[in-house]
Design an enzyme around this catalytic site. Structure first.
Site, PDB file in Angstrom:
ATOM      1  N   THR A 170       0.828  -1.206   0.000  1.00  0.00           N
ATOM      2  CA  THR A 170       0.000   0.000   0.000  1.00  0.00           C
ATOM      3  C   THR A 170       0.868   1.265   0.000  1.00  0.00           C
ATOM      4  O   THR A 170       2.024   1.226   0.446  1.00  0.00           O
ATOM      5  CB  THR A 170      -0.876  -0.012   1.275  1.00  0.00           C
ATOM      6  N   ASP A 171       0.285   2.366  -0.438  1.00  0.00           N
ATOM      7  CA  ASP A 171       1.011   3.644  -0.362  1.00  0.00           C
ATOM      8  C   ASP A 171       1.084   4.153   1.079  1.00  0.00           C
ATOM      9  O   ASP A 171       1.842   5.073   1.378  1.00  0.00           O
ATOM     10  CB  ASP A 171       0.366   4.704  -1.272  1.00  0.00           C
ATOM     11  N   GLU A 172       0.304   3.540   1.994  1.00  0.00           N
ATOM     12  CA  GLU A 172       0.257   4.054   3.367  1.00  0.00           C
ATOM     13  C   GLU A 172       1.593   3.875   4.088  1.00  0.00           C
ATOM     14  O   GLU A 172       1.859   4.533   5.089  1.00  0.00           O
ATOM     15  CB  GLU A 172      -0.894   3.400   4.140  1.00  0.00           C
ATOM     16  N   LYS A 204       2.442  -3.423   7.239  1.00  0.00           N
ATOM     17  CA  LYS A 204       2.702  -3.592   5.800  1.00  0.00           C
ATOM     18  C   LYS A 204       4.140  -3.172   5.471  1.00  0.00           C
ATOM     19  O   LYS A 204       4.816  -3.816   4.673  1.00  0.00           O
ATOM     20  CB  LYS A 204       1.711  -2.764   4.963  1.00  0.00           C
TER      21      LYS A 204
HETATM   22  P1  NAD Z   1      -9.490  -7.552   2.227  1.00  0.00           P
HETATM   23  O1  NAD Z   1      -9.489  -7.303   3.707  1.00  0.00           O
HETATM   24  O2  NAD Z   1     -10.727  -7.275   1.448  1.00  0.00           O
HETATM   25  O3  NAD Z   1      -9.100  -9.085   1.963  1.00  0.00           O
HETATM   26  C1  NAD Z   1      -8.070  -9.720   2.649  1.00  0.00           C
HETATM   27  C2  NAD Z   1      -8.173 -11.222   2.394  1.00  0.00           C
HETATM   28  O4  NAD Z   1      -7.089 -11.864   3.094  1.00  0.00           O
HETATM   29  C3  NAD Z   1      -9.461 -11.845   2.916  1.00  0.00           C
HETATM   30  O5  NAD Z   1     -10.004 -12.722   1.951  1.00  0.00           O
HETATM   31  C4  NAD Z   1      -9.020 -12.610   4.162  1.00  0.00           C
HETATM   32  O6  NAD Z   1      -9.818 -13.758   4.429  1.00  0.00           O
HETATM   33  C5  NAD Z   1      -7.598 -12.992   3.796  1.00  0.00           C
HETATM   34  N1  NAD Z   1      -6.762 -13.214   4.992  1.00  0.00           N
HETATM   35  C6  NAD Z   1      -6.626 -12.402   6.075  1.00  0.00           C
HETATM   36  N2  NAD Z   1      -5.798 -12.961   6.979  1.00  0.00           N
HETATM   37  C7  NAD Z   1      -5.386 -14.156   6.436  1.00  0.00           C
HETATM   38  C8  NAD Z   1      -4.503 -15.183   6.883  1.00  0.00           C
HETATM   39  N3  NAD Z   1      -3.898 -15.107   8.069  1.00  0.00           N
HETATM   40  N4  NAD Z   1      -4.298 -16.235   6.063  1.00  0.00           N
HETATM   41  C9  NAD Z   1      -4.905 -16.323   4.858  1.00  0.00           C
HETATM   42  N5  NAD Z   1      -5.769 -15.395   4.405  1.00  0.00           N
HETATM   43  C10 NAD Z   1      -6.000 -14.316   5.178  1.00  0.00           C
HETATM   44  O7  NAD Z   1      -8.245  -6.739   1.681  1.00  0.00           O
HETATM   45  P2  NAD Z   1      -8.072  -5.944   0.296  1.00  0.00           P
HETATM   46  O8  NAD Z   1      -8.594  -4.585   0.458  1.00  0.00           O
HETATM   47  O9  NAD Z   1      -8.534  -6.801  -0.815  1.00  0.00           O
HETATM   48  O10 NAD Z   1      -6.466  -5.832   0.248  1.00  0.00           O
HETATM   49  C11 NAD Z   1      -5.691  -6.888  -0.324  1.00  0.00           C
HETATM   50  C12 NAD Z   1      -4.229  -6.511  -0.260  1.00  0.00           C
HETATM   51  O11 NAD Z   1      -3.991  -5.304  -0.959  1.00  0.00           O
HETATM   52  C13 NAD Z   1      -3.718  -6.294   1.168  1.00  0.00           C
HETATM   53  O12 NAD Z   1      -2.429  -6.816   1.254  1.00  0.00           O
HETATM   54  C14 NAD Z   1      -3.699  -4.784   1.313  1.00  0.00           C
HETATM   55  O13 NAD Z   1      -2.716  -4.374   2.241  1.00  0.00           O
HETATM   56  C15 NAD Z   1      -3.371  -4.351  -0.098  1.00  0.00           C
HETATM   57  N6  NAD Z   1      -3.869  -3.030  -0.506  1.00  0.00           N
HETATM   58  C16 NAD Z   1      -5.178  -2.695  -0.319  1.00  0.00           C
HETATM   59  C17 NAD Z   1      -5.640  -1.453  -0.754  1.00  0.00           C
HETATM   60  C18 NAD Z   1      -7.099  -1.063  -0.612  1.00  0.00           C
HETATM   61  O14 NAD Z   1      -7.449   0.077  -0.909  1.00  0.00           O
HETATM   62  N7  NAD Z   1      -7.986  -1.942  -0.202  1.00  0.00           N
HETATM   63  C19 NAD Z   1      -4.764  -0.557  -1.357  1.00  0.00           C
HETATM   64  C20 NAD Z   1      -3.418  -0.949  -1.531  1.00  0.00           C
HETATM   65  C21 NAD Z   1      -2.990  -2.182  -1.115  1.00  0.00           C
HETATM   66  P1  TYD Z   2     -10.754   3.785   4.520  1.00  0.00           P
HETATM   67  O1  TYD Z   2     -11.717   3.365   3.469  1.00  0.00           O
HETATM   68  O2  TYD Z   2     -10.855   3.166   5.878  1.00  0.00           O
HETATM   69  O3  TYD Z   2      -9.297   3.610   3.911  1.00  0.00           O
HETATM   70  P2  TYD Z   2      -7.853   4.100   4.503  1.00  0.00           P
HETATM   71  O4  TYD Z   2      -7.996   4.430   5.927  1.00  0.00           O
HETATM   72  O5  TYD Z   2      -7.019   2.883   4.277  1.00  0.00           O
HETATM   73  O6  TYD Z   2      -7.443   5.257   3.646  1.00  0.00           O
HETATM   74  O7  TYD Z   2     -10.896   5.351   4.732  1.00  0.00           O
HETATM   75  C1  TYD Z   2     -10.762   6.271   3.654  1.00  0.00           C
HETATM   76  C2  TYD Z   2     -10.819   7.670   4.240  1.00  0.00           C
HETATM   77  O8  TYD Z   2     -12.139   7.892   4.759  1.00  0.00           O
HETATM   78  C3  TYD Z   2      -9.874   7.880   5.417  1.00  0.00           C
HETATM   79  O9  TYD Z   2      -9.366   9.214   5.361  1.00  0.00           O
HETATM   80  C4  TYD Z   2     -10.753   7.711   6.643  1.00  0.00           C
HETATM   81  C5  TYD Z   2     -12.113   8.197   6.161  1.00  0.00           C
HETATM   82  N1  TYD Z   2     -13.292   7.531   6.777  1.00  0.00           N
HETATM   83  C6  TYD Z   2     -14.298   8.293   7.363  1.00  0.00           C
HETATM   84  O10 TYD Z   2     -14.242   9.546   7.381  1.00  0.00           O
HETATM   85  N2  TYD Z   2     -15.365   7.646   7.910  1.00  0.00           N
HETATM   86  C7  TYD Z   2     -15.469   6.279   7.914  1.00  0.00           C
HETATM   87  O11 TYD Z   2     -16.465   5.735   8.452  1.00  0.00           O
HETATM   88  C8  TYD Z   2     -14.433   5.511   7.311  1.00  0.00           C
HETATM   89  C9  TYD Z   2     -14.501   4.006   7.280  1.00  0.00           C
HETATM   90  C10 TYD Z   2     -13.356   6.179   6.744  1.00  0.00           C
END
Ligand code: NAD
Ligand code: TYD
Length: 376
Positions: free
Chosen positions: A136-138, A188
């Site tokens: 992630t960019d975080e 991460k």
């Molecule tokens: P998500 O929470 O929707 O899905 C995570 C999946 O991992 C789930 O299916 C869960 O069952 C599985 N999981 C969790 N713990 C596990 C374990 N111990 N063993 C096996 N499986 C396990 O997450 P997402 O939003 O799809 O993110 C996927 C990846 O992309 C993550 O690594 C996250 O850090 C990265 N990412 C997410 C975002 C975003 O905006 N959602 C952005 C950048 C990077």
């Molecule tokens: P989120 O979807 O949790 O992603 P991330 O924290 O990984 O960026 O949140 C996106 C943005 O929205 C973040 O600045 C937090 C804000 N947010 C709210 O203001 N209210 C909410 O209920 C949630 C879930 C997020």
């Protein structure tokens, strides 16, 4: 490219399910193993359209289970790993950081060590292998908001970028130092370091990518966009943290999946790529777009639900601004986001409104009981 045996971890989650679908559809000659523990965030109904394909298998497994994963590597002759499994929600990490360290750090290390043992036992060792870690960019921390009204970004944005604005002059580049603030981003960051250490120490062919916030179908409704679409639909309050002035850079999930496909096949070993759509939004402005879109699609008077916005106490350590410079990926591999934000949001809101059963299922937890009986 020939035949490949690929494990995709976290394939039952939000981004993982889009990656699994893309690979299963695009590469019938590959064997795709979806490895997932099925936590609250994993939902196999996300993949019901491809679950019977001959090139697809699901394995319920915890990524921390070293022995089981090593056996799977040997049994399936795995030559590629695309690692998405993680605990992914910042708010949960604030309440329960241990689970994040366990899965995100120890789980990643366990996969790396098992892959190392298996691949080093083969005659060709690491030849033709890939360990691709999705991050992630975080991890880069937070950027300053130096231009609260927005400026023209200092780079050529994609032709279809509708919201051509940056809220500061600084961006996250591949060379930006890590500076994570939340337990999620700290976990991460740690896993990213382990992945790179396995390349530098043992020569494992690794790749790391850092992507901005994703949105689209099948996202668990704890995250801003699906949570708010569902609340607007049901006329529930929209809890905006603080003033809503934090900035996130949003990318449609299928564009992330396309980037992962491209980088898995053509990315440089030991390479890092930032993935993002040059699409910064203040939370409060994004929430207003969501309200307008849901109201329009439900035939409600435009803006009827603006009064649902409820400012609540801010998230502790809330990062001010994320903004990704993805020029390297665009220049080196020719990737572009395919959708404008307007089209992506329209598509996303329509999907959640048309798939109320999915939302009800996930919010009630019924999917958990169903799959628990199927996979023990
Ligand atoms: P998500 O929470 O929707 O899905 C995570 C999946 O991992 C789930 O299916 C869960 O069952 C599985 N999981 C969790 N713990 C596990 C374990 N111990 N063993 C096996 N499986 C396990 O997450 P997402 O939003 O799809 O993110 C996927 C990846 O992309 C993550 O690594 C996250 O850090 C990265 N990412 C997410 C975002 C975003 O905006 N959602 C952005 C950048 C990077
Ligand atoms: P989120 O979807 O949790 O992603 P991330 O924290 O990984 O960026 O949140 C996106 C943005 O929205 C973040 O600045 C937090 C804000 N947010 C709210 O203001 N209210 C909410 O209920 C949630 C879930 C997020």
């Amino acid at each position: 490219m020939g035949k490949r045996n690929i494990v995709i971890t976290g394939g039952a989650g939000f981004i993982g399910s889009h990656v699994v679908r893309l690979f299963v559809n695009k590469y019938p000659e590959y064997r795709i193993v979806n490895l997932d523990k099925l936590t609250y965030a994993g939902n196999l109904s996300n993949l019901s359209d491809i679950e019977n394909r001959p090139n697809y298998t699901f394995v319920k497994m915890d990524i921390c289970d070293f022995d089981a994963f090593l056996q799977l590597m040997q049994r399936e002759k795995v030559d590629g790993i695309i690692h998405l499994a993680a605990e992914s929600h910042v708010d949960r990490s604030i309440k329960d950081p241990f689970t994040f360290a366990r899965t995100n750090v120890m789980g990643t290390l366990s996969l790396l060590q098992a892959a190392k043992l298996y691949w080093e036992s083969l005659p060709g060792k690491y030849k033709g292998k890939r360990f691709y870690h999705i991050s992630t960019d975080e991890v880069y921390g937070a950027l300053e908001v130096t231009h609260p009204d927005g400026i023209e970004p200092p780079f050529a944005a994609p032709a279809n970028a509708p919201h051509h604005k940056a809220y500061g002059e600084d961006f996250f580049h591949e060379t930006t130092n890590y500076n994570p603030h939340s337990p999620y981003s700290a976990s991460k960051a740690s896993s990213d370091h382990f992945v790179r250490a396995f390349h530098d120490t043992y020569g494992m062919p690794t790749i790391v990518t850092n992507c901005s916030n994703n949105y689209g179908p099948y996202q668990f409704p704890e995250k801003l966009i699906p949570l708010f679409i569902n609340n607007i639909r049901h006329r529930q309050p929209l809890p905006v943290y603080g003033k809503g002035e934090n900035i996130r850079d949003w990318l449609f999930v299928e564009d992330h999946a396309r980037a992962i496909d491209l980088i898995f096949h053509r990315g440089a070993i030991a390479g890092t790529y930032n993935i993002g759509g040059f699409n910064e939004w203040k939370n409060i402005d994004l929430v207003k777009v969501l309200i307008r879109t849901v109201d329009r699609l439900l035939g409600r008077p435009e803006g009827a639900d603006l009064d649902l916005i409820t400012h609540v106490p801010d998230r502790p350590g809330h990062d001010a601004r994320y903004a990704i410079d993805s020029s390297k990926l665009r220049k080196e591999l020719g990737w572009e986001p395919s959708l404008s934000f307007e089209d992506g949001i329209e598509k996303t809101v329509r999907w959640y409104l048309e798939n109320e059963a999915w939302m009800d299922n996930v919010t009630s937890g019924d999917y958990q009981a169903y799959y628990k009986n199927m996979y023990r």
